[in-house]
Design a protein around this motif. Sequence first.
Motif, mmCIF file in Angstrom:
data_model
loop_
_atom_site.group_PDB
_atom_site.id
_atom_site.type_symbol
_atom_site.label_atom_id
_atom_site.label_comp_id
_atom_site.label_asym_id
_atom_site.label_seq_id
_atom_site.Cartn_x
_atom_site.Cartn_y
_atom_site.Cartn_z
ATOM 1 N N PHE A 101 -40.224 -24.577 -8.787
ATOM 2 C CA PHE A 101 -40.885 -23.596 -9.644
ATOM 3 C C PHE A 101 -42.362 -23.966 -9.755
ATOM 4 C CE2 PHE A 101 -40.173 -26.966 -12.693
ATOM 5 C CZ PHE A 101 -41.299 -26.918 -13.501
ATOM 6 N N GLN A 109 -45.781 -22.833 -12.472
ATOM 7 C CA GLN A 109 -46.359 -22.011 -13.531
ATOM 8 C C GLN A 109 -47.848 -22.296 -13.618
ATOM 9 O OE1 GLN A 109 -44.852 -22.673 -17.501
ATOM 10 N NE2 GLN A 109 -45.960 -20.944 -18.365
ATOM 11 N N SER A 115 -51.378 -21.144 -15.698
ATOM 12 C CA SER A 115 -51.808 -20.458 -16.913
ATOM 13 C C SER A 115 -53.274 -20.744 -17.186
ATOM 14 C CB SER A 115 -50.952 -20.915 -18.115
ATOM 15 O OG SER A 115 -51.449 -20.371 -19.323
ATOM 16 N N ASN A 121 -51.151 -15.609 -16.855
ATOM 17 C CA ASN A 121 -49.914 -16.371 -16.767
ATOM 18 C C ASN A 121 -49.059 -15.819 -15.627
ATOM 19 O OD1 ASN A 121 -49.568 -18.307 -19.238
ATOM 20 N ND2 ASN A 121 -50.412 -16.419 -20.109
ATOM 21 N N LYS A 122 -48.759 -16.660 -14.674
ATOM 22 C CA LYS A 122 -47.890 -16.265 -13.581
ATOM 23 C C LYS A 122 -46.975 -17.426 -13.200
ATOM 24 C CE LYS A 122 -48.993 -11.984 -12.726
ATOM 25 N NZ LYS A 122 -48.011 -10.887 -12.868
ATOM 26 N N GLY A 123 -45.814 -17.064 -12.682
ATOM 27 C CA GLY A 123 -44.877 -18.094 -12.264
ATOM 28 C C GLY A 123 -44.206 -17.732 -10.956
ATOM 29 N N SER A 124 -43.580 -18.711 -10.344
ATOM 30 C CA SER A 124 -42.803 -18.489 -9.125
ATOM 31 C C SER A 124 -41.562 -19.359 -9.170
ATOM 32 C CB SER A 124 -43.644 -18.808 -7.878
ATOM 33 O OG SER A 124 -43.993 -20.185 -7.846
ATOM 34 N N SER A 179 -43.302 -12.904 -14.343
ATOM 35 C CA SER A 179 -43.862 -12.929 -15.691
ATOM 36 C C SER A 179 -43.633 -14.304 -16.309
ATOM 37 C CB SER A 179 -43.200 -11.850 -16.549
ATOM 38 O OG SER A 179 -43.647 -11.928 -17.889
ATOM 39 N N ALA A 180 -44.664 -14.869 -16.899
ATOM 40 C CA ALA A 180 -44.567 -16.217 -17.469
ATOM 41 C C ALA A 180 -45.310 -16.263 -18.798
ATOM 42 C CB ALA A 180 -45.144 -17.248 -16.504
ATOM 43 N N ARG A 194 -40.221 -19.478 -20.480
ATOM 44 C CA ARG A 194 -41.515 -19.830 -19.875
ATOM 45 C C ARG A 194 -41.744 -19.041 -18.596
ATOM 46 N NH1 ARG A 194 -44.045 -25.370 -21.314
ATOM 47 N NH2 ARG A 194 -45.493 -24.513 -19.796
ATOM 48 N N ILE A 195 -40.694 -18.868 -17.808
ATOM 49 C CA ILE A 195 -40.768 -18.044 -16.599
ATOM 50 C C ILE A 195 -39.543 -17.132 -16.598
ATOM 51 C CG2 ILE A 195 -40.884 -18.004 -14.083
ATOM 52 C CD1 ILE A 195 -41.991 -20.822 -14.139
#
Length: 485
Positions: A224, A226, A228, A259-262, A288-289, A325-326
Amino acid sequence: MTNLCLKTIDPWFYKFVSLYFLLISLQTFAQQGNYRFNNFGNRSILLSGNVTGSVSDLGLVYYNPSFLTDVENVGFSLNAKGYQLVSIKLKGALNEDSNLDNTSFKGTSVMAGAVFNLLGTRFVYSYFTKANNNINLNYSSYYLNDDILSAFPDAEKHNAKISLQSNNRDDWTGITWAKKISDNFNLGISAFASIYNYSGRSDLNHTLQSTDNEVAFYQNVTSFNQKSYGIFIKIGANYHFPKFDLGLNINLPNIGVYNKGSFNYSEVLSGVDPEYNLFVDNSFNDLSAKRKEPFGVSIGAGIPIKKGKLHLNVDYVSGLAQYSRIDIPDIDTGESTLTPVNFDEERKTIINFGVGAEFFLKENFKAYGGFSTDYYALVDSANIFDLSSDGTKNINVGDNFYHLSLGVNWKLKWANLIMGITYTNGSNNFVSPYSLDVDGFDIDNNINSTIKYTRWQFVVGIDVPIFSKKVKEIMNKKDKSGSEE
């Protein structure tokens, strides 16, 4: 090979190595779940951060910006730089006689900044790394035991590898401004831009070779990331009473700007039997994170005692309700239905307190000491260990810490030298999250293990009054002496 899934040899190996990861991960989780784990500012470090009502160095940008109206114009300041020795021990990891330990030695974070005047008003520019921790664990083992041979009777060679990583960094860059409202009352504000990166990866591989040279392979990868960008605002105030100073600092919740996540999950199983062959690959980007930091209030007092000073401090930090968070979609794991993935965080309300002391030894020589509590706030923590665990338990590693500090300030004509040492200690009972019952290898999750954390920091800092009159006078004297020659 026999028609058995290669994943049946995974649990005990993964769980054993993961306990070691759990051990060394304590430092990363401490920086996220403890609010006083790191201190900033030369004298503030030696006072264990108990300076809300008495800060007198660059640490004011973090602890109470209103003191900018009172602090000496230090010009450029370099936060105490040093090294830390960290020791973490887990007693009773798998049974009453098993122990794990990890010791590391590395550098500490640096804070730098400068005081400057603009349009008749004093400002401070500052930069520091609020959190920075990288963990990389790689383990490889060749083994064949009765458990593997019972599942794969014709196995001749087996290799298992595991790689676990957790990286967390938070860099703050800010500007601080303060105004004198009256002779005794001051207000100040700090605004910081935060660049935050948090990532983790778990990579597990098994390769099995049989006597007739057939090869079976299993791989499981989870990762993962994150990212920000946000803004943190601190509002400070102080009032000078006849016999002491009183300070108040308000920490507002962070303002998220980006804020982005994978998230990625893949699993491969091949070579056992066509019936068991498996290939799943899940990759999600631009998820979305959220990154949430709670509201906090600190109150402190600076009480002069002859030529020394007593520093008192109380911190209140509110809790956070559980949030994701994610936002990770349900994933394909090869089962008949999709599997949900939770990456949640929750915090409880925390109250910390501390005391510091400033001792006058000579006109140019002072000693400092401090003590503070540092209670753990996370109820649920989002981490790679949770994502990699095949159990239903939340693996939350954290501890309550106690900080001690001691050092000296040597005031020279051209600078202030700060030297000192800090000591952090924490110990807590820990119940193993694993329960496994395999012949010859038992993990009893009823064992009360003990995690003990100790950290020694050796620090040196310097304040150089580049823009002060004193330096100009020194330089003028040198110019005059040079011209006379």
